[in-house]
Design an enzyme around this catalytic site. Structure first.
Site, PDB file in Angstrom:
ATOM      1  N   HIS A 263      12.716  -8.415  -6.713  1.00 44.90           N
ATOM      2  CA  HIS A 263      12.362  -9.805  -7.020  1.00 44.90           C
ATOM      3  C   HIS A 263      13.552 -10.537  -7.642  1.00 44.90           C
ATOM      4  CE1 HIS A 263       8.230 -10.137  -5.891  1.00 44.90           C
ATOM      5  NE2 HIS A 263       7.786  -9.216  -6.724  1.00 44.90           N
TER       6      HIS A 263
ATOM      7  N   HIS B 198      10.740  -2.445  -7.011  1.00 45.75           N
ATOM      8  CA  HIS B 198      10.050  -3.651  -6.525  1.00 45.75           C
ATOM      9  C   HIS B 198      10.425  -4.846  -7.407  1.00 45.75           C
ATOM     10  CE1 HIS B 198       6.418  -5.916  -5.016  1.00 45.75           C
ATOM     11  NE2 HIS B 198       6.556  -6.476  -6.210  1.00 45.75           N
ATOM     12  N   GLU B 199      10.391  -4.653  -8.718  1.00 44.32           N
ATOM     13  CA  GLU B 199      10.707  -5.753  -9.643  1.00 44.32           C
ATOM     14  C   GLU B 199      12.181  -6.129  -9.565  1.00 44.32           C
ATOM     15  OE1 GLU B 199       8.314  -7.307 -10.753  1.00 44.32           O
ATOM     16  OE2 GLU B 199       6.788  -5.795 -10.361  1.00 44.32           O
TER      17      GLU B 199
ATOM     18  N   GLU C 222       5.964 -10.708  -1.854  1.00 42.24           N
ATOM     19  CA  GLU C 222       5.527  -9.376  -2.267  1.00 42.24           C
ATOM     20  C   GLU C 222       5.840  -8.350  -1.183  1.00 42.24           C
ATOM     21  OE1 GLU C 222       4.536  -8.407  -5.211  1.00 42.24           O
ATOM     22  OE2 GLU C 222       4.754 -10.471  -5.929  1.00 42.24           O
TER      23      GLU C 222
END
Length: 293
Positions: A130, A126-127, A205
């Site tokens: 980003h 997930h990071e 997100e």
């Protein structure tokens, strides 16, 4: 996300017009705000790590975490980011950096102790997403004119609506009216841009959740991680720093509670994120079944 960004652009165009009409004083505010935005953009990584009390770790200090992030970065097609660890019982993680080659991924000791290897991999993916999506740059640019609008309102209230003064009474009155008009425009721009930025933050997100699921191929591992993080945040010992100023960058906001006011949230509701991941998991299983058949 595109619709929100276009909306922000239209709002900012109004603010630029107001600043130009205000003359040199408005341009001065724009220059000050620009300087602050550049500082935030280039120093965001160091500021975030310092705020969290995090430190960069080597592959020897955190071999498993390093290997995991290196594998995810390779899969995502980005350079290996720096790896940092924050010593706090709060289970959380975030990524910062102005570009794909200048980035850092940070995990707390709490999240590494709480999650399984598969769940932690989902969070780290997930990071990494980003970083792939350049979200720090997106949010910095989105927040630039919101910061300018906030400065206009604060300066205007402090100086009573006047951003300057000239010679006679009529000129002073004109300056006062112009200043009040600029404050009013700035207030409207700040309010509208605040809601648009919160929407943009929530959409990014969702995008990072989806990117993580696609990188790992295990959407439900991330869904399980989110549930554990939410539960872990609710049981962080009193007195432990939450660093809520970092909420926009956490995978799950510290101290988040269910609220009717979701428009004020930087993150989508947990149930919506899990529902989206469950749907994606079903899609991936369906695709896999077709190929196996």
């Amino acid at each position: 996300m595109l619709v929100v960004i276009v909306g922000l652009g239209l709002v900012y165009a109004v603010l630029i017009g107001a600043l130009l009409l205000a003359g040199a004083q408005g341009i001065t505010i724009l220059a000050i705000g620009g300087g602050l935005a550049l500082f935030q953009f280039f120093a965001s990584e160091k500021l975030a790590l310092r705020a969290m009390g995090a430190r960069e770790v080597t592959a020897e200090e955190a071999p498993e975490l390093h290997a995991m992030i290196a594998r995810l970065a390779t899969t995502a097609g980005i350079p290996m980011p720096k790896v940092a660890v924050a010593a706090t019982p709060m289970p959380n993680a975030f990524a910062m950096g102005r570009s794909k080659s200048k980035s850092v991924v940070c995990a707390t000791t709490g999240i590494m102790e709480t999650l399984t290897a598969e769940e932690l991999e989902g969070v780290m993916a997930h990071e990494v997403t980003h970083i792939v999506n350049r979200d720090v740059m997106t949010m910095t640019l989105a927040g630039f004119f919101a910061s300018i609008a906030s400065m206009i309102v604060q300066f205007g209230l402090f100086f009573g609506g006047g951003f300057g003064g000239g010679g006679g009474d009529s000129e002073d009155n004109s300056s006062m009216l112009g200043g009040l008009a600029l404050v009013a425009i700035g207030a409207v721009v700040w309010i509208v841009s605040f809601f648009l930025m919160m929407a943009l933050s929530r959409y990014r997100e969702f995008a990072a959740d989806r990117g993580a699921a696609e990188i790992t191929g295990r959407p439900m591992a991330l869904a399980s991680a989110l549930q554990k993080i939410a539960g872990g945040n609710a049981h962080v010992p009193r007195g432990a720093p939450a660093h809520s100023e970092m909420n926009a960058f956490y995978i799950f906001p510290a101290g988040a509670k269910q609220s009717l006011f979701s428009l004020f949230s930087t993150h989508p509701p947990m149930e919506k994120r899990i529902a989206a991941l469950t749907k994606l998991d079903n899609e991936l299983r369906g695709t896999s079944a077709i190929f196996n058949a």
